[in-house]
Write a protein that holds these residues in place. Structure first.
Motif, PDB file in Angstrom:
ATOM      1  N   ASP A  26       0.857  -1.190   0.000  1.00  0.00           N
ATOM      2  CA  ASP A  26       0.000   0.000   0.000  1.00  0.00           C
ATOM      3  C   ASP A  26       0.895   1.242   0.000  1.00  0.00           C
ATOM      4  OD1 ASP A  26      -2.074   1.806   0.185  1.00  0.00           O
ATOM      5  OD2 ASP A  26      -2.423   1.462   2.317  1.00  0.00           O
ATOM      6  N   LEU A  32      -5.552   0.266   0.365  1.00  0.00           N
ATOM      7  CA  LEU A  32      -5.813  -0.731  -0.662  1.00  0.00           C
ATOM      8  C   LEU A  32      -4.572  -0.926  -1.517  1.00  0.00           C
ATOM      9  CD1 LEU A  32      -7.723  -2.468  -2.510  1.00  0.00           C
ATOM     10  CD2 LEU A  32      -8.308  -0.314  -3.655  1.00  0.00           C
ATOM     11  N   ASN A  34      -3.337  -1.770  -4.990  1.00  0.00           N
ATOM     12  CA  ASN A  34      -3.821  -1.909  -6.365  1.00  0.00           C
ATOM     13  C   ASN A  34      -2.915  -1.147  -7.324  1.00  0.00           C
ATOM     14  OD1 ASN A  34      -4.499   0.760  -5.985  1.00  0.00           O
ATOM     15  ND2 ASN A  34      -6.680   0.518  -6.368  1.00  0.00           N
ATOM     16  N   GLY A  96      -5.198  -6.194  -4.176  1.00  0.00           N
ATOM     17  CA  GLY A  96      -6.613  -6.233  -3.827  1.00  0.00           C
ATOM     18  C   GLY A  96      -6.906  -6.323  -2.346  1.00  0.00           C
ATOM     19  N   LYS A  97      -5.883  -6.492  -1.517  1.00  0.00           N
ATOM     20  CA  LYS A  97      -6.107  -6.576  -0.073  1.00  0.00           C
ATOM     21  C   LYS A  97      -6.320  -5.178   0.505  1.00  0.00           C
ATOM     22  CE  LYS A  97      -3.459 -10.832   0.579  1.00  0.00           C
ATOM     23  NZ  LYS A  97      -2.306 -11.475   1.252  1.00  0.00           N
ATOM     24  N   THR A  98      -7.084  -5.110   1.587  1.00  0.00           N
ATOM     25  CA  THR A  98      -7.414  -3.825   2.205  1.00  0.00           C
ATOM     26  C   THR A  98      -7.122  -3.863   3.697  1.00  0.00           C
ATOM     27  OG1 THR A  98      -9.710  -4.481   2.652  1.00  0.00           O
ATOM     28  CG2 THR A  98      -9.257  -3.419   0.531  1.00  0.00           C
ATOM     29  N   SER A 100      -8.028  -1.177   7.342  1.00  0.00           N
ATOM     30  CA  SER A 100      -8.939  -0.115   7.760  1.00  0.00           C
ATOM     31  C   SER A 100      -8.338   0.742   8.859  1.00  0.00           C
ATOM     32  CB  SER A 100     -10.267  -0.704   8.230  1.00  0.00           C
ATOM     33  OG  SER A 100     -10.045  -1.639   9.270  1.00  0.00           O
ATOM     34  N   ALA A 105     -11.302   2.907   1.007  1.00  0.00           N
ATOM     35  CA  ALA A 105     -10.831   2.343  -0.253  1.00  0.00           C
ATOM     36  C   ALA A 105     -11.977   1.640  -0.955  1.00  0.00           C
ATOM     37  CB  ALA A 105      -9.695   1.354   0.004  1.00  0.00           C
ATOM     38  N   SER A 106     -11.963   1.664  -2.289  1.00  0.00           N
ATOM     39  CA  SER A 106     -12.980   0.990  -3.080  1.00  0.00           C
ATOM     40  C   SER A 106     -12.368  -0.184  -3.807  1.00  0.00           C
ATOM     41  CB  SER A 106     -13.585   1.971  -4.096  1.00  0.00           C
ATOM     42  OG  SER A 106     -12.581   2.441  -4.971  1.00  0.00           O
ATOM     43  N   SER A 107     -13.206  -1.161  -4.132  1.00  0.00           N
ATOM     44  CA  SER A 107     -12.719  -2.360  -4.810  1.00  0.00           C
ATOM     45  C   SER A 107     -12.364  -2.055  -6.250  1.00  0.00           C
ATOM     46  CB  SER A 107     -13.785  -3.452  -4.768  1.00  0.00           C
ATOM     47  OG  SER A 107     -13.407  -4.534  -5.580  1.00  0.00           O
TER      48      SER A 107
END
Length: 266
Positions: A26, A32, A34, A96-98, A100, A105-107
């Motif tokens: 990240d 997120l 990505n 793709g891992k998140t 908090s 974050a959005s997918s």
């Protein structure tokens, strides 16, 4: 030493331990992992700082000593004390891992598909292919940014998702190659997900390079026609776009939608 009493007055004090929590992969610290995490690598490419103790590429918060500037701390994705090609690995590993930690974050796999958008003096990221595809098993789609009317100014890096989810039963990505707009010496990271029907792509020039202006091709995608039993139209949408200049400032880029007509094989 004679046991004579010595009066001492107590005092209170505060000690601040300066440190950050880094999640490997990240690199933009938005919660997120990505395609957008490629951009900080380009901004801080070659920069060095304190390595993390017990560094790991596993998806967990790791304590780190802040670099200067602080944002570069997160760009050291693997924690070895240098921002370089090895920092791409944690991005792919944790894709793709998140997490908090006060992040939103959005997918990358879902999202509202935008319509063709045009705002004066704002470049559009377009996907364009042959019209139509006739009796062919493969075809190329070019991703271009801007045009002669609405060009981009001072672009250093860009990331986006090319969405073809509505047509994933008809076509699949075979190959992704960079365009010429950002030059040859850059970071280029594609993530292909044919099952869900999208391609996530991040690319950036490297620290010390000059930003580019104008318009041109940023990528070329080769698609394979996997279901050509009926004549149909396949759709493409660019979305989740992030772009920055050489100082990390946001560069406005608009999304778009397009289509390619696939003719049934005889």
């Amino acid at each position: 030493q004679n046991g004579t009493f010595i009066a001492l007055s107590p005092l209170s004090s505060t000690t601040t331990i300066q440190g950050l929590s880094v999640w490997p992969g990240d690199t933009d610290n938005n919660g997120l992992a990505n395609q957008g995490d490629i951009l900080p690598l380009g901004l801080y490419w070659g920069k060095t700082g304190p390595a993390r103790s017990n560094a790991s590429m596993q998806w967990t918060a790791q304590s780190a000593t802040a670099w200067v500037p602080q944002a570069a701390t997160y760009a050291d994705a693997n924690g070895d004390g240098a921002v370089n090609q090895a920092d791409v690995l944690p991005i792919g590993l944790n894709w793709g891992k998140t997490h908090s930690l006060d992040k939103v974050a959005s997918s990358i796999a879902t999202g509202q598909l935008p319509m063709e958008t045009s705002v004066l003096r704002t470049p559009v990221l377009r996907a364009s292919g042959p019209l139509p595809v006739r009796d062919e098993t493969t075809f190329d789609v070019n991703i271009t940014l801007g045009d002669t009317i609405d060009s981009v100014s001072s672009l250093f890096g860009i990331s986006f998702v090319l969405d073809f989810a509505r047509s994933k039963s008809i076509i699949q990505v075979m190959e992704v190659t960079p365009g010429s707009f950002l030059g040859n010496d850059m970071i280029f990271f594609p993530q292909i997900d044919n099952d869900n029907g999208f391609l996530a792509l991040g690319m950036s020039r490297k620290s010390g390079a000059v930003a580019v202006s104008g318009f041109g091709q940023v990528a070329k995608i080769k698609f394979k026609v996997v279901n050509n039993t009926s004549t149909s139209s396949v759709s493409f949408t660019t979305r989740d776009i992030s772009a920055n200049d050489a100082d990390g400032n946001k560069v406005m880029v608009m999304p778009s939608s397009s289509s390619v007509f696939i003719r049934r094989m005889r």
